[in-house]
Scaffold this active site. Structure first.
Site, PDB file in Angstrom:
ATOM      1  N   SER A  66       0.883  -1.168   0.000  1.00  0.00           N
ATOM      2  CA  SER A  66       0.000   0.000   0.000  1.00  0.00           C
ATOM      3  C   SER A  66       0.919   1.216   0.000  1.00  0.00           C
ATOM      4  O   SER A  66       2.102   1.097   0.346  1.00  0.00           O
ATOM      5  CB  SER A  66      -0.842  -0.051   1.276  1.00  0.00           C
ATOM      6  N   TYR A 101      -1.657  -1.017  10.237  1.00  0.00           N
ATOM      7  CA  TYR A 101      -1.811  -1.292   8.798  1.00  0.00           C
ATOM      8  C   TYR A 101      -0.537  -0.882   8.060  1.00  0.00           C
ATOM      9  O   TYR A 101       0.044  -1.670   7.299  1.00  0.00           O
ATOM     10  CB  TYR A 101      -3.032  -0.542   8.259  1.00  0.00           C
TER      11      TYR A 101
END
Ligand code: NDP
Length: 250
Positions: free
Chosen positions: A154, A167
């Site tokens: 990401s 995350y």
């Protein structure tokens, strides 16, 4: 250029590809797309009913018969993953690729306030289970002529960002793992390890992360599939240790 790759028909013929998080979002579309290009797809996910739905969709367009592998990566043990390796070996006989796509967002909050149990859960699903599953399936992957392992990162996995907590850290660890596997295997096997960064994509996870955003402004999973196919196909032989960004930076 991987982003503008036009996959030749049947470019995944003869390959067996395992997709994690195959029941929804990007993973669901990747599983369907791999099947359309001729792969046998192994559908791993935690919600069996969603896997059944993807299974039926593949059958309905005449794709090769997939297999469903229900597994909750949060609680999964290494022994269960080794059993899975044995099962694939016995029932399918080969494994050419894994798309490690399953992931969870966790909290968007300062580290100071981050719930430690949620932290551990996100690290397990996004990172530790990804490592465990890769290691458990390596014997099969090393037997493949041109195996490909694709991790999902990401933008916050490349550049940590405030409030993205576990995350971001889990995705950073995934990028590091891909790099280390690449270094450790480059002289000994044809296996290649890469990360993909899908960029903002219209899914449930994105809607939770950006509740004020208009989903229609985002690419769909279908829009970004060329890169996912390329990284699994023999067209990407020689691509190793990369973080492939599938959309221009937002
Ligand atoms: P979704 O939330 O739509 O889908 C995630 C999938 O992972 C679901 O199928 C879900 O299963 C599965 N999953 C979650 N937890 C577990 C678990 N414990 N065990 C097994 N499977 C699990 O997310 P996206 O499709 O958006 O994301 C896919 C990947 O792409 C993720 O790794 C995400 O971090 C990454 N990503 C996505 C971006 C985006 O904009 N969408 C941007 C950057 C990266 P179930 O449906 O049963 O809950």
């Amino acid at each position: 250029d991987i982003r503008s790759f036009v996959p030749p028909n049947n470019c995944l013929d003869g390959k067996t590809i395992l997709v994690t998080g195959a029941g929804d979002g990007i993973g669901r579309v990747a599983a369907l797309t791999y099947a359309r290009y001729g792969a046998t797809v192994l559908l791993l996910g935690r919600t069996s009913s969603k896997l059944e739905y993807v299974y039926d969709e593949i059958e309905s367009f005449g794709g090769k018969q997939p297999a469903m592998l229900p597994m909750n990566l949060e609680g999964a043990t290494y022994a269960e993953m080794q059993q899975l390796e044995g099962l694939i070996h016995k029932e399918v006989g080969q494994l050419d690729g894994i798309l490690h796509n399953a992931g969870m967002l966790g909290q968007l909050t300062p580290l100071e306030m981050y719930d430690v149990d949620t932290f551990a859960q996100v690290m397990k699903v996004n990172f530790t289970a990804t490592f465990m599953l890769t290691q458990a399936l390596l014997p099969l992957l090393k037997d493949a002529a041109n195996g490909s392992i694709v991790f999902t990162s990401s933008t916050v996995g490349t550049h940590p960002r405030a409030f993205w907590g576990a995350y971001a850290l889990s995705k950073q660890a995934v990028e590091g793992m891909s790099d280390i596997f690449t270094q450790e295997t480059q002289n000994t096997t044809n296996l290649r390890f890469n990360c993909v960064n899908p960029g903002g994509t219209r899914t449930n996870m994105r809607a939770h992360a950006y509740p004020g955003e208009n989903p229609m402004s985002l690419k769909t999973p279908e829009d970004i599939m060329a890169g996912y196919v390329c990284l699994m196909s023999n067209e990407s032989i020689g691509v190793r240790g990369q973080v492939v960004e599938l959309q221009p930076k937002d």
